[in-house]
Scaffold this active site. Sequence first.
Site, short mmCIF file in Angstrom:
data_model
loop_
_atom_site.label_atom_id
_atom_site.label_comp_id
_atom_site.label_asym_id
_atom_site.label_seq_id
_atom_site.Cartn_x
_atom_site.Cartn_y
_atom_site.Cartn_z
CE1 TYR A 1 18.29 -1.06 14.71
CE2 TYR A 1 19.42 -1.88 12.74
CZ TYR A 1 18.62 -2.11 13.85
OH TYR A 1 18.17 -3.37 14.10
CD GLU B 1 19.75 0.31 1.86
OE1 GLU B 1 18.81 -0.08 1.14
OE2 GLU B 1 20.24 -0.37 2.78
ZN LIG Z 1 19.23 -4.90 1.99
#
Ligand SMILES: [Zn+2]
Length: 432
Positions: free
Chosen positions: A365, A387
């Site tokens: 993406y 992340e």
């Molecule tokens: Zn974020």
Amino acid sequence: MKLVALLALFALASGKHEEYIGWKSYFVQLIDDIQSKSFFAIADKYEVDILSHPIIGREGLLLVKPEYHDGFIQDIKAEGIAYRLHSDDVKSQLEYDDIMIEQQNTMSRIRNGGRQLPYDNYQEIEAINDYMDSIGRQYPDIATVVNAAQSFEGRPIKYVKISNSNFEDESKPVIFIDGGIHAREWISPPTVTWAIHKLVEDLTESDLLDNFDWILLPVVNPDGYKFTFTNTRFWRKTRSTDQNVLSGICPGVDGNRNYDFFWNTVGTSNSACSDIYGGSRAFSEVETRVVRDILHEHLHRIALYITMHSFGSMILYPWGHDGSLSHNALGLHTVGIAMANAIDQHSLTQFPRYVVGNSALVLNYPTSGGAEDYAHSIGVPLAYTFELPGLSNTMQGFNLNPRYIQQVCNETWEGIVVGVRRAGDLFKNKRL
Ligand SMILES: [Zn+2]
Ligand SMILES: *[C@@H]1O[C@H](CO)[C@@H](O)[C@H](O)[C@H]1NC(C)=O
């Protein structure tokens, strides 16, 4: 007494999170690029809120509005995408989260003699700012708090500069870490305040200050962050109302779509009401301008930039807008792997292993206007989006349970340390 307090808390909590009545959350599991493509089209069609981005072979976590449950499930089934329910009542899950946080607060106050530490729980912006100010007061020789600007709603955007040579030794690479640009990603700021703690209050490895200068900015987006505590738990954007005719009804810009790198081209939206609205122009937001200005002020010395997000256990690097690789891709990848290995070595078996790679390729993406891409495009050799972990397979609430915050801070710090030393080996004494 305890029971009374808990009941009072229930009563308090039940008035909150009303806007999530009837919402449900799902895990989805993608097996190939075709599913991935159709998934993102479906997510778009039903305004699905993606809390953790599904990648091939790893589940993602989504929120679905009441009016779209049936359509969403129908389309997901039609594409043969595996899914399972996470919660059939998002509001009550959020109340569960609130109780966990309140319990953690009680415990940490007992441990810390009434003091709230920003890295032992999900803390309000005021507690985070107070912590930075106290660090600046107690350790003026190495820590300087900078009040960089006022947010759209007038809150201070603060960062800490840490140096044992007053930032004057030009041969030292600068390390810049920020967090909290996406308001709801509550595990992000503690990893940055923990870094402050480890450098100032509990320095155990002296080379980290002897060889490097640091800039640590725990909450880029204080308005959005505040709003996630007071109003809408899943608020992601800033809170500006001056971007668009619709900004009054739909405030805010996605800070991580607002940087001037292929701005407003892909993986972003022109609609003020979208969660990935890129703003009226690049750097329309004072919050992203603060980060931009730090990057430019220290550009000749910044060797490593990390922006902390959650969740998904990934280390992502440029270019995010098209999946192509920069001239420094080998360095980005090897340092990324080294950081991930260090984190995994200090992690828990319940946490997923880290995935490292080009942002657009890992996520399947592309996104434009992101901080990590911008930093790299202007010359920061090592630029990453982290992340951070959520316990996605077994998680009950939406936050990583606060009892794991310290664990995430510790293991992330181990990764940072390895990345910083690698950056030093690669870039020390080289004017960038
Ligand atoms: Zn974020
Ligand atoms: C985190 O690291 C500190 C030392 O820096 C240690 O005292 C603490 O026990 C660690 N906590 C966890 C959960 O690993």
